[in-house]
Design a protein around this motif. Structure first.
Motif, short mmCIF file in Angstrom:
data_model
loop_
_atom_site.label_atom_id
_atom_site.label_comp_id
_atom_site.label_asym_id
_atom_site.label_seq_id
_atom_site.Cartn_x
_atom_site.Cartn_y
_atom_site.Cartn_z
N LYS A 38 0.84 -1.19 0.00
CA LYS A 38 0.00 0.00 0.00
C LYS A 38 0.88 1.25 0.00
N LYS A 72 -8.19 5.04 -4.09
CA LYS A 72 -6.84 4.54 -4.35
C LYS A 72 -6.00 5.64 -5.00
N GLU A 77 -3.87 0.68 -3.09
CA GLU A 77 -4.56 1.00 -1.84
C GLU A 77 -3.65 1.87 -0.96
#
Length: 398
Positions: A38, A72, A77
């Motif tokens: 992420k 996003k 993410e």
């Protein structure tokens, strides 16, 4: 015996699987590894104290902009990290390092207080982490100490007041008193006012100040009454601004000596200030009543999402999110491609509720400054005080 053999077989199988995973990882290009997790985004904002509501509005705005893009950044993410900066400059470097060194954030968003921003700025310059300033207007961040990895999405401290002086003189107010907190933001707001007001033919009869965040205004208001200027101009923000507005009215000055200010005087405090704010004129890069489809949709969506009315801080947070989205999308979420991401943000055109704006060479917004008047708990736009106003960027070398 059978259990022992089985356990050893399982151990060998697991070990081989782990080794295979590690080997595969070693064979992946660095960019693929960078995109596998992420994107780490850190907020360093005030969540307590006089600027707490500002910090919340900024975070709300950032999250809203990114959520409108599917939540996003460049298809990846996000993992969020938060530190309360407490509007305390002495803790700024330590707090910024919590995000950069401990949490390993890819992007740092902060802050409100100009003094705290200087601590963040040192960490940003030392580490190279992409840093987005959603409020603090301290000049040096986009002037003498500008940096390729640092972008401001709000204003420089003198931008709003650079548009204030001419507006006051046009209304016949040629002798003014200036009052503010004596700290970086107040001093630099005064720079913009002094330049614009004197250039337009005005005279500043007295400059008054008190330490941040002191809100004991009575003695200074008594002095203003004795000086009898044509008008008063000021810089205050947050809870202190609401108290100043109420104290100004309570001292009997409202209606006698017109009050002007950098727009932060009336941002996010109109409920708290009540009727004391009515009629106050300010200059800022946003106004609640900007009559565009973009602004109306933003205000409606923000109110639905957060059950609050947005202010300039929410807009600045929102635009911070928009800028970050453009940068991340340009590199398909591979934030390790820092140069390409920076280049994309430098040329971005932000379609903001405040109106479209661009980034100056020193990474500060080039934007319209509006003249607003408070009426019925709303900052109503009554004109444009300055078109496409840019900060000087003096001393910036990039």
């Amino acid at each position: 015996m059978t259990d022992s053999v089985t356990s050893r077989r399982q151990l060998l199988t697991q070990g081989a699987a782990l080794l295979g995973t590690t080997s595969a990882g070693l064979m992946l290009p660095q960019s693929a590894l960078a995109q596998s997790g992420k994107i780490r985004v850190g907020f360093m904002l005030p969540y307590t104290g006089t600027f707490a509501q500002l910090g919340v509005a900024i975070e709300n705005g950032v999250r809203m902009a990114i959520n409108e893009q599917g939540g996003k950044l460049g298809g990846r993410e996000i993992e969020w990290f938060k530190v309360d900066d407490e509007s305390e400059p002495s803790k700024a470097i330590e707090n910024a390092n919590k995000l950069v060194q401990r949490d390993k954030v890819d992007v740092l968003i902060g802050t409100v207080h100009s003094g705290v921003q200087m601590g963040i700025h040192k960490v940003a310059r030392d580490s190279g982490v992409i840093t987005l300033i959603p409020n603090a207007g301290v000049h040096i961040a986009t002037r003498a100490q500008c940096a390729p990895n640092v972008f401001r999405t709000s204003f420089s401290n003198s931008q709003p007041t650079m548009a204030l002086g001419e507006a006051m003189v046009k209304r016949g107010h040629k002798k003014a008193v200036w009052i503010t907190w004596k700290y970086a933001a107040g001093d630099e707001a005064y720079e913009g006012f002094k330049e614009s007001y004197t250039k337009a033919g005005g005279t500043i009869v007295k400059e008054l100040g008190l330490p941040f965040p002191n809100v004991e205004f009575q003695a200074l208001l008594t002095e203003i009454a004795a000086l009898k200027p044509d008008a008063v101009a000021c810089f205050f923000a947050g809870g202190g601004a609401a108290k100043f507005l109420k104290d100004y009215a309570a001292a009997g000055l409202k209606g006698k000596i017109p009050l002007y200010g950098s727009g932060f005087l009336t941002e996010g405090v109109l409920d708290a200030a009540g009727p004391a704010a009515d009629g106050v004129l300010t200059t800022l890069h946003y106004g609640d009543g900007i009559e565009t489809k973009r602004n109306k949709e933003f205000r409606l969506n923000y109110a639905k999402t957060f059950k609050l009315q947005p202010d300039v801080y929410a807009v600045q947070g929102y635009d911070t999110g928009l800028l970050l989205v453009q940068g991340a999308n340009a590199v398909q979420g591979d934030v390790s491609k820092k140069s390409a991401m920076i280049k994309a943000m430098e040329v971005a055109v932000i379609d903001s509720p405040r109106g479209k704006w661009t980034m100056s060479k020193s990474h500060n917004p080039v934007q319209d400054i509006y003249l607003r008047e408070v009426s019925n708990k709303e900052n109503k736009v009554i004109g444009v005080a300055a078109k496409a106003l840019a900060d000087s960027g003096a001393g910036c070398r990039m």
